[in-house]
Design a protein around this motif. Structure first.
Motif, PDB file in Angstrom:
ATOM      1  N   PHE A   1       0.829  -1.208   0.000  1.00 33.98           N
ATOM      2  CA  PHE A   1       0.000   0.000   0.000  1.00 33.98           C
ATOM      3  C   PHE A   1       0.867   1.264   0.000  1.00 33.98           C
ATOM      4  CE2 PHE A   1      -3.524  -2.771   1.439  1.00 33.98           C
ATOM      5  CZ  PHE A   1      -4.459  -2.397   0.495  1.00 33.98           C
ATOM      6  N   ILE A   2       1.992   1.229   0.704  1.00 33.22           N
ATOM      7  CA  ILE A   2       2.907   2.381   0.667  1.00 33.22           C
ATOM      8  C   ILE A   2       3.482   2.550  -0.731  1.00 33.22           C
ATOM      9  CG2 ILE A   2       5.138   3.231   1.512  1.00 33.22           C
ATOM     10  CD1 ILE A   2       4.348   2.133   4.259  1.00 33.22           C
ATOM     11  N   LEU A   3       3.821   1.440  -1.366  1.00 32.25           N
ATOM     12  CA  LEU A   3       4.291   1.501  -2.750  1.00 32.25           C
ATOM     13  C   LEU A   3       3.203   2.091  -3.651  1.00 32.25           C
ATOM     14  CD1 LEU A   3       6.424   0.831  -4.904  1.00 32.25           C
ATOM     15  CD2 LEU A   3       5.383  -1.451  -5.065  1.00 32.25           C
ATOM     16  N   GLY A   4       1.951   1.693  -3.404  1.00 32.18           N
ATOM     17  CA  GLY A   4       0.834   2.259  -4.174  1.00 32.18           C
ATOM     18  C   GLY A   4       0.718   3.763  -3.994  1.00 32.18           C
ATOM     19  N   ILE A   5       0.926   4.238  -2.767  1.00 29.99           N
ATOM     20  CA  ILE A   5       0.906   5.684  -2.513  1.00 29.99           C
ATOM     21  C   ILE A   5       1.999   6.361  -3.322  1.00 29.99           C
ATOM     22  CG2 ILE A   5       1.325   7.471  -0.777  1.00 29.99           C
ATOM     23  CD1 ILE A   5       0.089   5.555   1.297  1.00 29.99           C
ATOM     24  N   CYS A   6       3.202   5.804  -3.276  1.00 32.86           N
ATOM     25  CA  CYS A   6       4.335   6.393  -4.004  1.00 32.86           C
ATOM     26  C   CYS A   6       4.051   6.448  -5.504  1.00 32.86           C
ATOM     27  CB  CYS A   6       5.605   5.596  -3.748  1.00 32.86           C
ATOM     28  SG  CYS A   6       6.198   5.702  -2.059  1.00 32.86           S
ATOM     29  N   LEU A   7       3.519   5.367  -6.045  1.00 40.41           N
ATOM     30  CA  LEU A   7       3.235   5.324  -7.482  1.00 40.41           C
ATOM     31  C   LEU A   7       2.147   6.319  -7.877  1.00 40.41           C
ATOM     32  CD1 LEU A   7       3.412   1.471  -8.122  1.00 40.41           C
ATOM     33  CD2 LEU A   7       5.112   3.214  -8.738  1.00 40.41           C
ATOM     34  N   LEU A   8       1.087   6.398  -7.073  1.00 41.33           N
ATOM     35  CA  LEU A   8       0.008   7.347  -7.384  1.00 41.33           C
ATOM     36  C   LEU A   8       0.496   8.791  -7.327  1.00 41.33           C
ATOM     37  CD1 LEU A   8      -3.181   5.904  -5.641  1.00 41.33           C
ATOM     38  CD2 LEU A   8      -2.907   6.440  -8.058  1.00 41.33           C
ATOM     39  N   VAL A   9       1.227   9.114  -6.271  1.00 44.51           N
ATOM     40  CA  VAL A   9       1.706  10.494  -6.128  1.00 44.51           C
ATOM     41  C   VAL A   9       2.697  10.823  -7.235  1.00 44.51           C
ATOM     42  CG1 VAL A   9       3.030  12.040  -4.646  1.00 44.51           C
ATOM     43  CG2 VAL A   9       1.226  10.629  -3.662  1.00 44.51           C
ATOM     44  N   ALA A  10       3.604   9.887  -7.547  1.00 47.08           N
ATOM     45  CA  ALA A  10       4.579  10.128  -8.615  1.00 47.08           C
ATOM     46  C   ALA A  10       3.883  10.310  -9.953  1.00 47.08           C
ATOM     47  CB  ALA A  10       5.584   8.986  -8.682  1.00 47.08           C
ATOM     48  N   ALA A  11       2.855   9.498 -10.213  1.00 47.78           N
ATOM     49  CA  ALA A  11       2.116   9.623 -11.474  1.00 47.78           C
ATOM     50  C   ALA A  11       1.410  10.971 -11.548  1.00 47.78           C
ATOM     51  CB  ALA A  11       1.116   8.482 -11.612  1.00 47.78           C
ATOM     52  N   GLN A  12       0.808  11.402 -10.437  1.00 42.08           N
ATOM     53  CA  GLN A  12       0.117  12.686 -10.440  1.00 42.08           C
ATOM     54  C   GLN A  12       1.102  13.838 -10.608  1.00 42.08           C
ATOM     55  OE1 GLN A  12      -3.254  13.283 -10.566  1.00 42.08           O
ATOM     56  NE2 GLN A  12      -2.510  15.343 -11.001  1.00 42.08           N
ATOM     57  N   VAL A  13       2.255  13.758  -9.981  1.00 42.78           N
ATOM     58  CA  VAL A  13       3.282  14.794 -10.151  1.00 42.78           C
ATOM     59  C   VAL A  13       3.731  14.851 -11.605  1.00 42.78           C
ATOM     60  CG1 VAL A  13       5.674  15.415  -9.563  1.00 42.78           C
ATOM     61  CG2 VAL A  13       4.061  14.812  -7.761  1.00 42.78           C
ATOM     62  N   PHE A  14       3.915  13.685 -12.217  1.00 44.97           N
ATOM     63  CA  PHE A  14       4.319  13.636 -13.629  1.00 44.97           C
ATOM     64  C   PHE A  14       3.248  14.270 -14.517  1.00 44.97           C
ATOM     65  CE2 PHE A  14       4.484  11.388 -17.748  1.00 44.97           C
ATOM     66  CZ  PHE A  14       5.751  11.789 -18.145  1.00 44.97           C
ATOM     67  N   LEU A  15       1.976  14.001 -14.251  1.00 41.97           N
ATOM     68  CA  LEU A  15       0.889  14.598 -15.037  1.00 41.97           C
ATOM     69  C   LEU A  15       0.838  16.113 -14.829  1.00 41.97           C
ATOM     70  CD1 LEU A  15      -1.920  11.920 -14.579  1.00 41.97           C
ATOM     71  CD2 LEU A  15      -0.493  12.309 -16.595  1.00 41.97           C
ATOM     72  N   ASN A  16       1.063  16.560 -13.591  1.00 39.74           N
ATOM     73  CA  ASN A  16       1.115  18.003 -13.332  1.00 39.74           C
ATOM     74  C   ASN A  16       2.284  18.650 -14.074  1.00 39.74           C
ATOM     75  OD1 ASN A  16      -1.086  17.787 -11.635  1.00 39.74           O
ATOM     76  ND2 ASN A  16       0.126  17.833  -9.761  1.00 39.74           N
ATOM     77  N   LEU A  17       3.403  17.941 -14.149  1.00 35.64           N
ATOM     78  CA  LEU A  17       4.572  18.443 -14.869  1.00 35.64           C
ATOM     79  C   LEU A  17       4.271  18.592 -16.359  1.00 35.64           C
ATOM     80  CD1 LEU A  17       7.575  19.211 -14.760  1.00 35.64           C
ATOM     81  CD2 LEU A  17       8.099  16.795 -15.135  1.00 35.64           C
ATOM     82  N   ILE A  18       3.577  17.640 -16.931  1.00 37.69           N
ATOM     83  CA  ILE A  18       3.201  17.734 -18.345  1.00 37.69           C
ATOM     84  C   ILE A  18       2.328  18.959 -18.576  1.00 37.69           C
ATOM     85  CG2 ILE A  18       1.837  16.638 -20.177  1.00 37.69           C
ATOM     86  CD1 ILE A  18       2.819  13.934 -19.130  1.00 37.69           C
ATOM     87  N   ASP A  19       1.350  19.161 -17.682  1.00 44.59           N
ATOM     88  CA  ASP A  19       0.494  20.355 -17.804  1.00 44.59           C
ATOM     89  C   ASP A  19       1.316  21.640 -17.693  1.00 44.59           C
ATOM     90  OD1 ASP A  19      -1.988  19.388 -18.378  1.00 44.59           O
ATOM     91  OD2 ASP A  19      -2.760  19.495 -16.330  1.00 44.59           O
TER      92      ASP A  19
END
Length: 194
Positions: free
Chosen positions: A19-37
């Motif tokens: 679940f901690i790994l899931g948190i890391c992956l979700l947050v990293a994915a959202q940061v990456f999407l924010n970076l693209i924007d």
């Protein structure tokens, strides 16, 4: 039986780590999407508004699951804070009595919380409670991980009570902060020959 219990505690910790790994992956994915924007805006284009739907809800659910599922393993490894100042002032007989009393009280409180968390999970299931995010999740699913963690913790307390009543040390003795304190109290020298 010991092996089965240890597997249960380790599986709880393993699920918590996932679940901690899931948190890391979700947050990293959202940061990456924010970076693209952000890069689109800097390039003169309109932001697309890329976002993972309900990612904040999911990270919250994952955080609760990881916290509760890791409780028993952390207790057994001596990772919880224990105030042992008074215990060290007692003789062996009273220390043993207080150890049993604290384990019984901790187990009773954990069973109490597990019981009422079970009722909460059941009510959420019966009344079909849903999360309020973009993606509606039945609330009994994340609540069940809390219940599972509390049940495993209650089993761990019962396990330690039985061990102490049979004359053995509880699982957390000599681990965590106690192990660090023992190392600090041991005399050390700079040179082996001294």
């Amino acid at each position: 039986m010991r092996r089965i219990l240890d597997v249960i505690y380790t599986c709880g910790a393993g699920l918590a780590a996932l679940f901690i790994l899931g948190i890391c992956l979700l947050v990293a994915a959202q940061v990456f999407l924010n970076l693209i924007d952000r890069l689109l805006l800097l390039s003169g284009f309109d932001a697309v508004g890329l976002s993972i739907p309900s990612y904040a809800d999911f990270t919250g659910f994952f955080l609760a699951a990881s916290s509760f599922l890791a409780l028993a393993y952390t207790k057994r490894e001596g990772g919880h804070i224990r105030v042992t100042l008074m215990l060290h002032q007692l003789n062996a007989k009273w220390r043993h009595i207080f150890e049993i009393a604290t384990l019984v009280i901790g187990g009773a409180v954990t069973i109490y919380f597990a019981f009422y968390t079970g009722r909460l999970v059941w009510d959420s299931f019966v009344y079909e409670d849903l999360s309020s995010g973009i993606i509606s999740v039945p609330l009994w699913i994340p609540q069940f991980s809390m219940l599972l963690g509390l049940i495993i913790l209650a089993i761990s307390f019962i396990d330690d009570v039985v061990c102490v009543l049979m004359g053995a040390s509880p699982s957390y003795h000599g681990k965590g902060e106690e192990a660090l304190l023992e190392k600090e109290e041991a005399p050390t020298t700079m040179f082996e020959g001294e």
